[in-house]
Design a protein around this motif. Sequence first.
Motif, PDB file in Angstrom:
ATOM      1  N   VAL A 133       0.833  -1.193  -0.024  1.00 18.93           N
ATOM      2  CA  VAL A 133       0.075  -0.103  -0.033  1.00 18.93           C
ATOM      3  C   VAL A 133       0.842   1.087   0.033  1.00 18.93           C
ATOM      4  O   VAL A 133       1.870   1.036   0.854  1.00 18.93           O
ATOM      5  CB  VAL A 133      -0.955  -0.028   1.233  1.00 18.93           C
ATOM      6  CG1 VAL A 133      -1.828   1.090   1.228  1.00 18.93           C
ATOM      7  CG2 VAL A 133      -1.606  -1.427   1.289  1.00 18.93           C
ATOM      8  N   GLU A 134       0.579   2.274  -1.011  1.00 19.03           N
ATOM      9  CA  GLU A 134       1.344   3.218  -0.857  1.00 19.03           C
ATOM     10  C   GLU A 134       1.498   4.145   0.334  1.00 19.03           C
ATOM     11  O   GLU A 134       0.477   3.951   1.175  1.00 19.03           O
ATOM     12  CB  GLU A 134       0.535   4.389  -1.841  1.00 19.03           C
ATOM     13  CG  GLU A 134       1.354   5.737  -2.148  1.00 19.03           C
ATOM     14  CD  GLU A 134       0.604   6.688  -2.982  1.00 19.03           C
ATOM     15  OE1 GLU A 134       1.283   7.503  -3.453  1.00 19.03           O
ATOM     16  OE2 GLU A 134      -0.732   6.601  -2.744  1.00 19.03           O
ATOM     17  N   PRO A 135       2.734   4.541   0.957  1.00 25.36           N
ATOM     18  CA  PRO A 135       2.961   5.000   2.384  1.00 25.36           C
ATOM     19  C   PRO A 135       1.882   6.028   2.690  1.00 25.36           C
ATOM     20  O   PRO A 135       1.500   6.004   3.609  1.00 25.36           O
ATOM     21  CB  PRO A 135       4.446   5.662   2.208  1.00 25.36           C
ATOM     22  CG  PRO A 135       4.887   4.557   0.979  1.00 25.36           C
ATOM     23  CD  PRO A 135       3.907   4.376   0.090  1.00 25.36           C
ATOM     24  N   SER A 154      -9.826   0.958  -5.520  1.00 25.76           N
ATOM     25  CA  SER A 154      -8.395   0.695  -5.896  1.00 25.76           C
ATOM     26  C   SER A 154      -7.852  -0.737  -5.535  1.00 25.76           C
ATOM     27  O   SER A 154      -7.334  -1.539  -6.196  1.00 25.76           O
ATOM     28  CB  SER A 154      -7.365   1.919  -5.333  1.00 25.76           C
ATOM     29  OG  SER A 154      -7.692   2.981  -5.790  1.00 25.76           O
ATOM     30  N   LEU A 155      -8.129  -1.007  -4.216  1.00 33.57           N
ATOM     31  CA  LEU A 155      -8.286  -2.267  -3.705  1.00 33.57           C
ATOM     32  C   LEU A 155      -8.866  -3.433  -4.735  1.00 33.57           C
ATOM     33  O   LEU A 155      -8.063  -4.695  -4.851  1.00 33.57           O
ATOM     34  CB  LEU A 155      -8.460  -2.527  -2.247  1.00 33.57           C
ATOM     35  CG  LEU A 155      -8.190  -3.822  -1.576  1.00 33.57           C
ATOM     36  CD1 LEU A 155      -6.709  -4.223  -1.638  1.00 33.57           C
ATOM     37  CD2 LEU A 155      -8.600  -3.752  -0.296  1.00 33.57           C
ATOM     38  N   GLY A 182       2.633  -5.302  -6.889  1.00 35.84           N
ATOM     39  CA  GLY A 182       2.034  -3.854  -7.249  1.00 35.84           C
ATOM     40  C   GLY A 182       1.715  -3.125  -5.919  1.00 35.84           C
ATOM     41  O   GLY A 182       2.005  -3.732  -4.820  1.00 35.84           O
ATOM     42  N   GLU A 183       1.616  -1.921  -6.144  1.00 34.00           N
ATOM     43  CA  GLU A 183       1.345  -0.990  -5.046  1.00 34.00           C
ATOM     44  C   GLU A 183       0.166  -0.355  -5.219  1.00 34.00           C
ATOM     45  O   GLU A 183      -0.233   0.076  -6.389  1.00 34.00           O
ATOM     46  CB  GLU A 183       2.413   0.022  -4.979  1.00 34.00           C
ATOM     47  CG  GLU A 183       2.322   1.055  -3.849  1.00 34.00           C
ATOM     48  CD  GLU A 183       3.245   2.193  -3.723  1.00 34.00           C
ATOM     49  OE1 GLU A 183       3.388   2.832  -4.651  1.00 34.00           O
ATOM     50  OE2 GLU A 183       3.892   2.215  -2.844  1.00 34.00           O
ATOM     51  N   ILE A 191      -2.693 -10.930  -1.385  1.00 31.95           N
ATOM     52  CA  ILE A 191      -2.226 -10.687   0.084  1.00 31.95           C
ATOM     53  C   ILE A 191      -1.889  -9.423   0.170  1.00 31.95           C
ATOM     54  O   ILE A 191      -1.036  -8.909  -0.679  1.00 31.95           O
ATOM     55  CB  ILE A 191      -1.140 -11.955   0.432  1.00 31.95           C
ATOM     56  CG1 ILE A 191      -1.576 -13.135   0.188  1.00 31.95           C
ATOM     57  CG2 ILE A 191      -0.430 -11.550   1.681  1.00 31.95           C
ATOM     58  CD1 ILE A 191      -0.304 -14.090   0.228  1.00 31.95           C
ATOM     59  N   ILE A 192      -2.130  -8.685   1.151  1.00 35.63           N
ATOM     60  CA  ILE A 192      -1.564  -7.375   1.577  1.00 35.63           C
ATOM     61  C   ILE A 192      -0.542  -7.207   2.497  1.00 35.63           C
ATOM     62  O   ILE A 192      -0.611  -7.937   3.555  1.00 35.63           O
ATOM     63  CB  ILE A 192      -2.817  -6.404   2.056  1.00 35.63           C
ATOM     64  CG1 ILE A 192      -3.902  -6.363   0.765  1.00 35.63           C
ATOM     65  CG2 ILE A 192      -2.171  -4.948   2.048  1.00 35.63           C
ATOM     66  CD1 ILE A 192      -3.662  -5.739  -0.401  1.00 35.63           C
TER      67      ILE A 192
END
Length: 692
Positions: free
Chosen positions: A596-598, A630-631, A686-687, A646-647
């Motif tokens: 996930v983007e910071p 987005s998710l 990916g992010e 998986i996150i």
Amino acid sequence: MAENGVLGNRSDLIVAVSAVLIVLMLIIPLPTVLLDLLMALNLVLNLVILLIVLYTRKATDFSVFPTLLLVSTVFGLGLNVSSTRLILSQGMKFNGRMVRAFSTFVIGSSGTEGIVIGFVIFIIIIAVQAFVITKGATRVAEVAARFTLDAMPTKNMAIEAEYNSGAITEDEARSRKKDVQREADFYGAMDGASKFVSGNVKIGIFITVMNIIAGLIFGMIFRGEPFGKAIGTYASLTIGDGLLSQLPALFVSVATGLIVTRSVSDDSFGTDVKKQFSRDARVYYIAAATLAVLALLPGFPWYVLIPLAGAFVYFGWKLGQAESASFKAKLDTAEKKEKEKTGEAPADISPVVPLDPLSLELGYGLIPLVDKDKGAELLERVTRIRRESALDLGLVVPRIRIIDNMRLEPSEYCFKIKGVEVAHGRIRMGWYLGINPGGVTEELPGEKTVDPTFGLPAIWIAEENRERAERAGYTVVDPPSIIATHLTEIIKRHASEILGRQEVQSIVDAIRKDYSAVVDEVMKICSLGEIQKVLQYLLREQVSIRNMVVILETLADYRPITKDTTVLAEKVRQSLSRQICLQYADDSHTLHVLTVEPSLTQKIVDARIDTVNGPIAALEPVIQRGWIRSLSRSVAAVQQAGYLPIILCPEEARILIKSSTEREIPDLVVLSVPEIANEIKVESLGEIKLEE
């Protein structure tokens, strides 16, 4: 809903306007007609307050009482000032009916005798209020406030202990703590509000003295009246005004005394009196005998005492009958229970039937699946599923009760957890279910349906088309396999609900045999309820609890630091890092993850709100929708590539990301960086970035 809102707005407006008018009464002169109306209203409102206190079960149920004390006191003083202004300015021409009624009818005599009687009554009322009711109520309010505030920490600790032991639910614990806080706030407010009553008594004496002195000055100096006429006019009106103002004040003083002295009651005053005055009939027989003896003595009014004694005898006799009936009913109940124990009489059916932890109900058309004469293949499958669940999840599933239910359709079945349906399906006996996993090359004839377990499109296939369906790409399952697969998925999804305190106790007892030191250490600092909640957190995300020794050791390490079960569950997950990673890694021990983007991660962390059920991410609706979109897009792309979504995220964000996606993507796997074991490799797919 709208009507309630309008009514609520109107009531707020009425209260606001009334508060302003009460203050203005101290300044603006009132016509006598309006003064009479407001005085009558003041009298009845204070009477209503007294009656509400008498019928209130708990003092905190009438939480507006401290504020009402201030309002009623200021209202009464405003009326007193208005009546004083009119009496002094109009003198004999003053025609306030309420004041004149109290100055003549209530006193009962005219002239100097009536004035003296009025003064005596007024002084007695003032003395009763000042030295008996108000002083006692003020002292009780002070003591109640001090002891209530001192007892708050102990009460909250007791509630917390009951909650941790599982005696009460989270909602009950929250409600009890709220009641404790309300009680402390109420008695704290009453400690100060009781001063309004004592102040009202003092100012009543001051206003009365000032009325008489000022009335004599106005009558004798400005109007040239003789002393006798002036004292007769102004003293009479002052007494009427004083009695009219002190009677409502007496009502509210009594109400104050009642509400602060009934802190130990849970019923209305009348109910308490009825219960506590009807415990023993002998009291009334003794009282009747005492009255009868007094009636025999010379000079005593026997015609009053004898009937009163007879009334007490009758009341005692009725009370004795009620006691005998109650005792007989208790005796009959005890004898009945004794007969049931000894087998002399059949026991009645218990009104509370224990619910099965997990049950499978079948329509009568599906009974052959569990018929032993016909193989009972489903029974063998259920036994195997329970064994596999114990190995996979570490959860020993209680015995599954299989019963027929005539209220179901012949081909229907349903699963229930503790008596509540969680899933159901329909089966065609003698047919096979062909599930379309997405790569079917040929459409087959049959009844279209949906797979009851995963909701995939499916079709009922006749036995002769079974091989053809398998060649066409269908996943073909028979009726017992449909129910068995559905049951397996139900156990996985609802494992946390199936795990009760009794099951946790059984697990702990089994571990104690070989690891007594671990169990003893944990049980000294952890309640059974805390262990249950941690295990439920793990099962909710499909984490096996089979390695109970590691789980208990982790709880022993971190429970002295925090009692937050969500934090404890996160620490347990980190201790089980290798187990969790191998659950999702491929053959080369590689995890394929999304990050996930910071900046988005920081937004989720900043939106954290701690609730009784654990922390949640309270994102703004626009951000939440963008995050889910987005998710979902990233998850779909990962699934199309053949990977499990998986996150991977920082430790502080893991539980927040999971809670924010649980409704839309319940099966999403979310791991934190500390949960990645050393020998596990990580490959980023990916992010996830928030859409603009």
